[in-house]
Scaffold this motif. Structure first.
Motif, PDB file in Angstrom:
ATOM      1  N   THR A 164       2.528   1.605  -3.424  1.00 31.70           N
ATOM      2  CA  THR A 164       1.548   2.065  -4.422  1.00 31.70           C
ATOM      3  C   THR A 164       1.307   3.569  -4.286  1.00 31.70           C
ATOM      4  O   THR A 164       1.261   4.292  -5.284  1.00 31.70           O
ATOM      5  N   SER A 165       1.130   4.012  -3.042  1.00 34.67           N
ATOM      6  CA  SER A 165       0.880   5.442  -2.824  1.00 34.67           C
ATOM      7  C   SER A 165       2.059   6.292  -3.280  1.00 34.67           C
ATOM      8  O   SER A 165       1.873   7.426  -3.732  1.00 34.67           O
ATOM      9  N   SER A 166       3.276   5.726  -3.177  1.00 31.74           N
ATOM     10  CA  SER A 166       4.448   6.501  -3.573  1.00 31.74           C
ATOM     11  C   SER A 166       4.636   6.516  -5.090  1.00 31.74           C
ATOM     12  O   SER A 166       5.249   7.422  -5.639  1.00 31.74           O
ATOM     13  N   GLN A 167       4.112   5.495  -5.778  1.00 30.38           N
ATOM     14  CA  GLN A 167       4.324   5.384  -7.224  1.00 30.38           C
ATOM     15  C   GLN A 167       3.239   6.057  -8.061  1.00 30.38           C
ATOM     16  O   GLN A 167       3.453   6.336  -9.232  1.00 30.38           O
ATOM     17  N   TYR A 168       2.074   6.243  -7.501  1.00 39.00           N
ATOM     18  CA  TYR A 168       0.965   6.834  -8.255  1.00 39.00           C
ATOM     19  C   TYR A 168       0.455   8.074  -7.541  1.00 39.00           C
ATOM     20  O   TYR A 168       0.461   8.136  -6.308  1.00 39.00           O
ATOM     21  N   ALA A 228       0.842  -1.210   0.000  1.00 35.09           N
ATOM     22  CA  ALA A 228       0.000   0.000   0.000  1.00 35.09           C
ATOM     23  C   ALA A 228       0.873   1.255   0.000  1.00 35.09           C
ATOM     24  O   ALA A 228       0.600   2.221  -0.721  1.00 35.09           O
ATOM     25  N   PHE A 266      -4.997   9.975  -9.457  1.00 33.35           N
ATOM     26  CA  PHE A 266      -5.230   8.748 -10.218  1.00 33.35           C
ATOM     27  C   PHE A 266      -5.829   7.649  -9.321  1.00 33.35           C
ATOM     28  O   PHE A 266      -6.799   6.985  -9.698  1.00 33.35           O
ATOM     29  N   LEU A 267      -5.271   7.491  -8.129  1.00 33.72           N
ATOM     30  CA  LEU A 267      -5.766   6.445  -7.223  1.00 33.72           C
ATOM     31  C   LEU A 267      -7.232   6.687  -6.848  1.00 33.72           C
ATOM     32  O   LEU A 267      -7.994   5.743  -6.635  1.00 33.72           O
ATOM     33  N   LEU A 268      -7.620   7.955  -6.774  1.00 35.37           N
ATOM     34  CA  LEU A 268      -8.993   8.300  -6.356  1.00 35.37           C
ATOM     35  C   LEU A 268      -9.896   8.608  -7.550  1.00 35.37           C
ATOM     36  O   LEU A 268     -10.954   9.197  -7.386  1.00 35.37           O
ATOM     37  N   GLU A 307      -2.321  10.756  -6.082  1.00 36.80           N
ATOM     38  CA  GLU A 307      -3.616  10.590  -5.406  1.00 36.80           C
ATOM     39  C   GLU A 307      -4.778  10.783  -6.388  1.00 36.80           C
ATOM     40  O   GLU A 307      -5.790  10.109  -6.293  1.00 36.80           O
TER      41      GLU A 307
END
Lengths: 464, 47
Positions: free
Chosen positions: B29-33, B26, B37-39, B35
């Motif tokens: 993932t947060s460091s590579q993408y 987790a 895009f994730l949201l 926010e």
């Protein structure tokens, strides 16, 4: 790969993956519920006797048939994760949606905790048979950890595993039925004539049995949480849900028939694992093993489905900012609501560590019951605002408004039954939802994306 | 150490490994993408 190259190669939108079919929907619904056949339903025998339990099984079966029919119609039009939460948001309003979302998260997280407690207790029982004493906590945590990991890694594998273990648990009940009936081996060992008695506590006992009659079916409505991840929601959700309901009616009736024919109601009413006990009474080792594995599988499948459903409900609320938006993230590789799955782990573990199985499951049942009560008036409003023919429905439930009236009446009877046995729990849970509603109105509603909430491509509702 | 005690330890160890893996993934993932895009998932939107 660098962060820049990942960002450059990634698609612009991130969403849940549409990979599920009707068998996954069936596995989700039946998987959550079938544990109720392996344990729990039999407490209704303690309240109302064997016949009282059978009557409760059928009456509550009617309640859930209404739930499945109503839910199938509304979900076939509102094809989004969040299920009843999304329905409430579109049809009733924000406060109802917030409450329904919480009912779902609470009902499934509590049920997951209860299932993990059951797995721990079963392992403890086996260890005791070998003269060892084990702590249940590591096995409770392991159950939640493995299933959370599975859910984190993708919905397709999660529900495929659920299909296999749920099918095994269902077939185990059928195998037990044929074995005790003596199919292929000779005479039946069932003794209904000697064991069945009149209603020991009269009709008030039957009414009290309704609360535990819910164990036969609790959670089947969870199928609609998969709506955003099925390839064809209009077809798969009704097919999976109604198929699941038929499966459960068969499993519930066979379970009652086998257990009531092998054990006196006084024992059956307080047994912890009635189906496993029934297998032990046959004296056949293979049956004993099959039913033990079936019990473990049923509990694991239930916890697995619950993680799936609770996370989708919370995720949907976060997407609309009913909860912090941070939870609305989707994993770019596994396409799951991974932050919610992680967040709910310590909550489930904490409830499981209390070991208060009856209190935890009562919270789950009452949250579910509140959700069913919502469905009864939700569908009336739905039909009034969007009459037949105004929007495309994948399924239209028959005899409207009889199912919703029946559902409302049966919910009222079940509240009364719960009040008889768990009055304090009922009142404290009601107080919890009232307080949290006040918090939502005063504090949280200001963050809700009001303009973006209505996402369905429907015409303006009638009268607006 | 008997079988059941070893089983208890194994259950704790596997659980900790799985939790650690999920937390690490987790975080990664947060460091590579971003926010945004994730949201970016929206209800009712087809891929």
């Amino acid at each position: 790969m660098t962060a820049q190259s990942i960002a450059a190669s990634a698609p612009q939108k991130n969403s849940l993956l549409k990979v599920l079919g009707p068998i996954h929907v069936w596995a989700l619904g039946v998987g959550i519920v079938l544990v109720g056949e392996y344990m729990g339903w039999n407490f209704s025998v303690g309240k109302g006797g064997a016949y009282g339990s059978l009557i409760a099984c059928w009456i509550i079966g009617l309640l859930y048939t209404c739930v499945a029919m109503i839910d199938s119609e509304v979900t076939s039009t509102v094809a989004a994760a969040g299920g009843q939460y999304t329905q409430a948001k579109h049809i009733i309003g924000p406060l109802m949606a917030f409450n329904v979302g919480l009912y779902l998260v609470m009902a499934y997280t509590m049920l997951e905790a209860s299932d993990a407690i059951v797995v721990g207790d079963l392992i403890k029982t086996i260890a005791l048979q070998y003269g060892a004493e084990v702590d249940t906590k590591p096995f409770v945590v392991l159950t939640i950890a493995v299933l959370a990991w599975l859910n984190y890694r993708g919905v397709f594998m999660t529900l495929t595993v659920n299909f296999v273990i749920t099918a095994f648990a269902f077939v185990a009940i059928i195998v037990l039925f044929f074995a005790v009936e003596g199919v292929g081996t000779g005479g039946s060992i069932l003794r209904h004539r000697e064991l069945l008695t009149d209603l020991p506590y009269g009709w008030i006992g039957v009414l009290a049995a309704l609360q535990f009659g819910m164990w036969y079916y609790l959670g089947i409505e969870g199928t609609c949480q998969a709506a955003e991840e099925v390839r064809s929601p209009g077809r798969s959700i009704p097919l999976g849900t109604m198929g699941g309901m038929i499966t459960l009616l068969i499993a519930a009736t066979l379970t009652w028939y086998v257990c009531a024919g092998l054990m006196p109601w006084e024992y059956l009413g307080q047994a912890i694992t009635p189906l496993y006990d029934a297998a032990r009474l046959t004296g056949v080792l293979e049956l004993e093993v099959i039913l033990f594995v079936g019990t473990i599988f049923a509990a694991v499948a239930s916890a697995n489905g619950c993680i799936n459903d609770a996370s989708r409900a919370w995720f949907s609320m976060a997407r609309d900012r009913y909860m912090p938006q941070w939870f609305g993230a989707v994993h770019p590789r596994y396409r799951t609501p991974y932050r919610v799955i992680l967040f709910l782990i310590p909550i489930a573990v904490s409830f499981a560590f209390t070991g208060l199985l009856d209190q935890v499951i009562t919270f789950s049942i009452l949250s579910g019951l509140l959700g069913y009560t919502f469905m009864s008036f939700n569908v009336v409003r739905f039909r009034r605002m969007w009459p037949l023919g105004t929007i495309n429905r994948g399924y239209v439930h028959p005899f409207h408004p009889i199912p919703c009236i029946l559902l409302g009446l049966l919910c009222a009877a079940t509240y009364f039954a719960t009040y008889l046995g768990y009055g304090a729990s009922l009142l404290s849970i009601m107080a919890f939802y009232i307080l949290i509603s006040i918090w939502f109105v005063l504090r949280r509603y200001q963050f809700v994306r009001r303009g973006d909430q209505f996402t369905m491509p429907w015409p303006k509702p009638k009268g607006y | 150490m008997d079988f059941w005690t070893a089983l208890e330890y194994a259950a704790w160890i596997i659980s900790i490994v799985l939790f650690a893996w999920m937390l690490a993934d987790a975080r990664f993932t947060s460091s590579q993408y971003g926010e945004d895009f994730l949201l970016s998932s929206r209800e009712g939107e087809e891929e």
